[in-house]
Design a protein around this motif. Structure first.
Motif, PDB file in Angstrom:
ATOM      1  N   GLY A 106       0.693  -1.112  -0.048  1.00  0.00           N
ATOM      2  CA  GLY A 106       0.001   0.071  -0.014  1.00  0.00           C
ATOM      3  C   GLY A 106       0.876   1.324  -0.038  1.00  0.00           C
ATOM      4  N   GLU A 107       0.265   2.458   0.411  1.00  0.00           N
ATOM      5  CA  GLU A 107       0.860   3.490   0.636  1.00  0.00           C
ATOM      6  C   GLU A 107       1.242   3.925   1.966  1.00  0.00           C
ATOM      7  OE1 GLU A 107       0.139   8.221  -0.557  1.00  0.00           O
ATOM      8  OE2 GLU A 107      -0.805   6.731  -1.976  1.00  0.00           O
ATOM      9  N   LEU A 108       2.638   4.259   2.245  1.00  0.00           N
ATOM     10  CA  LEU A 108       2.972   4.477   3.637  1.00  0.00           C
ATOM     11  C   LEU A 108       3.349   6.082   3.262  1.00  0.00           C
ATOM     12  CD1 LEU A 108       4.930   1.413   4.959  1.00  0.00           C
ATOM     13  CD2 LEU A 108       2.563   2.081   5.299  1.00  0.00           C
ATOM     14  N   ARG A 109       2.985   6.969   4.153  1.00  0.00           N
ATOM     15  CA  ARG A 109       3.311   8.284   3.988  1.00  0.00           C
ATOM     16  C   ARG A 109       3.924   9.128   5.357  1.00  0.00           C
ATOM     17  NH1 ARG A 109      -0.312  10.794   7.095  1.00  0.00           N
ATOM     18  NH2 ARG A 109      -2.286   9.751   7.320  1.00  0.00           N
ATOM     19  N   ASP A 110       3.849   8.450   6.444  1.00  0.00           N
ATOM     20  CA  ASP A 110       4.524   8.762   7.580  1.00  0.00           C
ATOM     21  C   ASP A 110       4.468   7.948   8.744  1.00  0.00           C
ATOM     22  OD1 ASP A 110       5.746  10.931   8.925  1.00  0.00           O
ATOM     23  OD2 ASP A 110       4.043  12.331   9.146  1.00  0.00           O
ATOM     24  N   TYR A 111       5.133   8.413   9.752  1.00  0.00           N
ATOM     25  CA  TYR A 111       5.052   7.437  10.693  1.00  0.00           C
ATOM     26  C   TYR A 111       5.174   8.081  12.099  1.00  0.00           C
ATOM     27  CZ  TYR A 111      10.135   8.119  11.783  1.00  0.00           C
ATOM     28  OH  TYR A 111      11.317   8.677  12.102  1.00  0.00           O
ATOM     29  N   SER A 112       4.784   7.530  13.252  1.00  0.00           N
ATOM     30  CA  SER A 112       4.826   8.051  14.746  1.00  0.00           C
ATOM     31  C   SER A 112       5.324   7.192  15.601  1.00  0.00           C
ATOM     32  CB  SER A 112       3.565   8.546  15.131  1.00  0.00           C
ATOM     33  OG  SER A 112       3.365   9.079  16.342  1.00  0.00           O
ATOM     34  N   LEU A 113       6.416   7.588  16.369  1.00  0.00           N
ATOM     35  CA  LEU A 113       7.036   6.683  17.073  1.00  0.00           C
ATOM     36  C   LEU A 113       6.932   6.906  18.717  1.00  0.00           C
ATOM     37  CD1 LEU A 113       8.663   4.036  17.419  1.00  0.00           C
ATOM     38  CD2 LEU A 113      10.359   5.346  17.254  1.00  0.00           C
TER      39      LEU A 113
END
Length: 129
Positions: A106-113
């Motif tokens: 799919g399309e991953l656009r960002d992350y939060s850790l």
């Protein structure tokens, strides 16, 4: 990012949030901002928080069904304390892009850790008891 109109309430909310490092909930922010704008309604606060998030001026941290807000919009890591429930900023490497995105079709656009543990204050308090 969407542009939003300036208003006295929005400016006060943003100013209050920028002066804090504790990542408050909407209710904590509401009680704080009402000290300077006593007639602020909860609905106005929520509309402004949503607008500030949509425009990229603040970020919303949602973990476990509870939302907290942060005026620091650069990518950085957080700790959620198991004892007090607060969010804290953690030292973050300058190159946060070093965190690899998983293989995904799919399309991953960002992350939060977000790390979970015990904050410095709660750890000290437990030692003192």
């Amino acid at each position: 990012m969407q542009q939003i109109r300036k208003s006295r309430q929005r400016d006060a909310i943003l100013q209050d949030l920028r002066a804090r490092t504790d990542h408050p909930t909407a209710m904590e922010l509401y009680l704080s901002v009402r000290k300077t704008i006593p007639n602020l309604s909860l609905g106005t606060l929520y509309r402004n928080l949503n607008g500030l998030c949509e425009s990229g001026q603040i970020i919303r941290l949602s973990v476990g069904g509870e939302e907290h807000f942060d005026a620091c919009t650069k990518r950085h890591w957080h700790l959620k304390c198991d004892r007090c429930g607060r969010f804290y900023d953690l030292p973050t490497p300058d190159d946060t892009n070093a965190v690899p995105f998983p293989a995904y079709e799919g399309e991953l656009r960002d992350y939060s850790l977000v790390f979970f543990g015990v904050c410095t204050h709660c750890a000290r308090t437990a030692v003192e008891k």
